[in-house]
Design an enzyme around this catalytic site. Structure first.
Site: not given
Length: 421
Positions: A121, A74-76
């Site tokens: 991001h 996941p992208c966090q």
């Protein structure tokens, strides 16, 4: 024998592509650990691989040695501002657990997949941290932005793929290619002969089932409304989006009369409002500015504006606040929010919307089936689907495109022959 682990495994898209690549190259492999926390995804994974993948990676400590780490993590965002942007900065995120396993076992190869937005991001800090962590752990890496439509899939899906190798820089011959901006551009490129890829272009019509269950048909009422708006020619559904927040190649709730039938003037009012509310003279709000009656009068040409506004407010096509009017927008009221063009590619599948992609095929106005979504991601027809459609749609919206992983792994293995020596 190459031993690998499959983290954030989902329904096994990365594993499937990895194993297919190695099988074609005559290389034996063994998955020693699968980790996935979604219990419904685990059921699908077990049905296809014979393994229960349920595992909370944050609690994972004892793991056998392995050669390859696969992870669709996941992208966090990483919260530690102003630090070195290294391993410690990933604490509290799931990437920390990926890095922890890499640090502990030092695999020869890591293949990571994520959304294309990873690069930008959190203002680029997330990707910068990942690069620094891999470097600190002794890895060189390359990354590619690849579009699934270039790998024999009928889906416009751009993802980032990171290949990290212990001690030396990996050689990749696959080029960055985000493909056509949308399905319309893809179709134009196809018609003009501007697509140059080793994989033959696959179109939506190539993945459609001939006679799916009638439960996937749109309701009779919804179909009648569409037929009326399109004056009986349902072929015009190809590529149509059903949405209230934009114009263009769209059908709106007021065209269909979903909240009540609209007069010719009411429809024109709504079309003019949607076309004008984004104009800079009225402000720069991204979603379109609420306008006053005086502002609307500058583009609405009739003298019945008061009765039109009153009627549209009553039907809830528009809303009013402090004397300003705007759309009651959204696409959740439509059974289908996008009809795919059989002669082009699909928009990107997502976990939340895959169940509301539609197609007009063999005289039927219907939604895509879970099997068709599986085909859009490159899963073979032998792949066992979750018995609940809601779960299957979600899982394929989250899945990794199998042929892209297969092509990437073959590229890595062929051009880095000393990887496992």
């Amino acid at each position: 024998m190459i031993r690998f682990i499959d983290l954030f495994a989902g329904t096994g898209g990365i594993r499937l592509g990895f194993e297919q690549a190695l099988n074609e190259l005559g290389i034996k492999s063994k998955c020693i650990l699968s980790a996935e926390i979604d219990k419904e995804a685990c059921k699908t994974y077990e049905a296809n691989f014979g393994e229960n993948a349920y595992c909370d990676i944050t609690q994972l400590s004892e793991v056998e040695d392995f050669d390859v780490l696969l992870a669709g993590f996941p992208c966090q965002a990483f919260s530690s501002a102003g630090k070195r942007l290294g391993f410690e900065d990933t604490r509290g995120t799931l990437f920390f657990d990926v890095a922890r396993l890499i640090k502990s076992k030092q695999p020869s190869l890591c293949i990571l997949e994520n959304v294309r937005g990873l690069v930008g991001h959190n203002r680029g800090r997330t990707f910068e941290t990942i690069k620094n962590v891999l470097s600190d752990l002794g890895y060189k890496f390359e990354y590619r932005l690849l579009n699934s439509s270039n790998y024999g899939l009928a889906q416009n899906r751009v993802r980032i793929y990171i290949v990290a190798v212990k001690d030396f820089s990996p050689i990749l011959t696959l080029a960055n290619d985000v493909g056509a901006v949308d399905s319309h551009a893809f179709k134009n490129n196809l018609m003009n002969g501007n697509l140059f890829h080793e994989h033959q272009s696959v179109l939506v019509k190539d993945i459609l089932e001939n006679n799916p269950n009638a439960k996937y048909d749109c309701s009779e009422e919804f179909t009648k409304k569409l037929t009326k708006v399109l004056e009986g020619d349902l072929n015009k559904l190809h590529g149509i989006r059903l949405i209230d927040s934009r114009g263009g190649n769209s059908i709106h709730s007021w065209d269909l009369g979903l909240r009540g039938e609209c007069s010719v003037h009411e429809i024109e009012f709504m079309d003019l409002l949607i076309a004008n509310r984004r104009k800079k003279i009225f402000g720069t709000h991204q979603d379109g500015k609420a306008l006053s009656k005086k502002q609307i009068e500058t583009f609405y040409p009739y003298d019945d504006i008061d009765s039109i506004i009153s009627s549209l407010l009553q039907k809830r096509y528009i809303k009013e606040a402090n004397g300003l009017y705007n759309l009651v927008a959204g696409n959740m009221s439509f059974e289908v929010f996008k009809f795919l063009d059989p002669d082009s590619i699909s928009i990107t599948l997502t976990a939340s919307d895959s169940n509301r992609l539609g197609v007009y095929h063999n005289g039927r106005v219907r939604r895509l089936t879970p099997r068709e979504c599986a085909r859009l991601q490159g899963f073979p027809d032998s792949y066992v689907l979750h018995p609940k459609d809601t779960c299957a749609y979600k899982q394929f919206g989250n899945a990794v495109s199998v042929p892209v992983i297969k092509a990437l792994v073959k590229d890595v293995m062929i051009h880095n022959p000393n990887l496992f020596k």
